[in-house]
Design an enzyme around this catalytic site. Sequence first.
Site, PDB file in Angstrom:
ATOM      1  N   SER A 117     -11.174   9.455  -7.803  1.00 11.07           N
ATOM      2  CA  SER A 117     -10.063   8.686  -7.243  1.00 11.07           C
ATOM      3  C   SER A 117      -9.998   8.881  -5.722  1.00 11.07           C
ATOM      4  O   SER A 117     -10.928   8.531  -5.017  1.00 11.07           O
ATOM      5  CB  SER A 117      -8.758   9.096  -7.928  1.00 11.07           C
ATOM      6  OG  SER A 117      -7.739   8.175  -7.657  1.00 11.07           O
TER       7      SER A 117
ATOM      8  N   LYS B  50      12.940  -4.168  -2.210  1.00 13.09           N
ATOM      9  CA  LYS B  50      13.149  -2.811  -1.693  1.00 13.09           C
ATOM     10  C   LYS B  50      12.982  -1.777  -2.808  1.00 13.09           C
ATOM     11  O   LYS B  50      12.479  -0.691  -2.598  1.00 13.09           O
ATOM     12  CB  LYS B  50      14.540  -2.689  -1.074  1.00 13.09           C
ATOM     13  CG  LYS B  50      14.856  -1.311  -0.524  1.00 13.09           C
ATOM     14  CD  LYS B  50      13.897  -0.933   0.593  1.00 13.09           C
ATOM     15  CE  LYS B  50      14.210   0.461   1.143  1.00 13.09           C
ATOM     16  NZ  LYS B  50      13.217   0.867   2.134  1.00 13.09           N
TER      17      LYS B  50
END
Length: 353
Positions: free
Chosen positions: A179, A231
């Site tokens: 990763s 948001k």
Amino acid sequence: MGFWSEYSVFLAQAVTIVLAIIVVVGFIAAVGQKNRREGHIEIKKLNDKFEDTKDQFEHELLSKEELKEKHKALKKEEKEKKKALKKEAKEQTSEQQEARNKRVFVIDFDGDVHASAVKSMREEISAVLTSAEPCDEVVVRLESPGGVVHGYGLAASQLDRIRKKDIPLTVCVDKVAASGGYMMACLANKIIAAPFAIVGSIGVVAQIPNIHKLLKKNDIDVELHTAGEYKRTLTVIGENTDEGREKFKQDLQDTHDLFKSHVSQYRPELAIDKVANGDIWYGTEALNNNLVDQVMTSDEYLMQLADEADVFEVKYEVKKSFQEKLGMAASMGITRSIDKLLTRFLDSRTQIR
């Protein structure tokens, strides 16, 4: 007699509690001071370490007569080498005389979820770049299972500083570069992995618990106010919507696309759609999939380099205070005690009766 016995036990407990409080307070104070202290760069020549180990080993294995003969042969070899170098120097031009041995700078990166090791690595790279030239090489011994995108993005950007200076960059993976770890590794001109090193995991994952149903069951309301449509897409305690889930998934997909683009930029020979599925491969399999360039341990690679180049280990060290040393000693002592208790417990469970 019973009184003194009880008093001794009480005294021992009291002393133990006081010492524990001192250790904890000292550790907290040390953590508070840690960020205020300046570190320094330490450089160790690995060629000397390899030679010392070799000499020590030979000293134990060879007889006195064999050692004497070996030293005699080495002196003769050194004398002939000096003579040859002197003769060569007379025949060389001034430009040739200025030529030097290749230098290899070794940096370690042991990554956690937040890529905290980038704090030291950025200092080490800055130090190396003050002296390294395109004829040299930087070797990064990298170990990381990955972590947060912004942390490993910054770590990868630090390695890119080396590439921008046209200095060959080699990444060695002995255990794992997955990763975010592979996000860093793919910047190298050459990736070397041990036979059973784990490589890959080119994917993105996010997991968020939600306790809204539990709160609702207990008549607990949660109000979430935001300015901006996206948001907050998913929350831990609020009620999540299908729209929020879709936006969150799209953000993950965008991050994955960015990850794939990054890997493709530095390793164009990769069949990115084949390997960017979050899967992992071991060293030899990774080589077959072009995720790495060579299967070998970092020790073997560095010892090969030491035959022809000057190899230097570069570390950024922050001097530990007395409180930190005390805290670390206490922590190690507790860990050892727990290990011993677990070992005894397991031994007692596995005895033949």
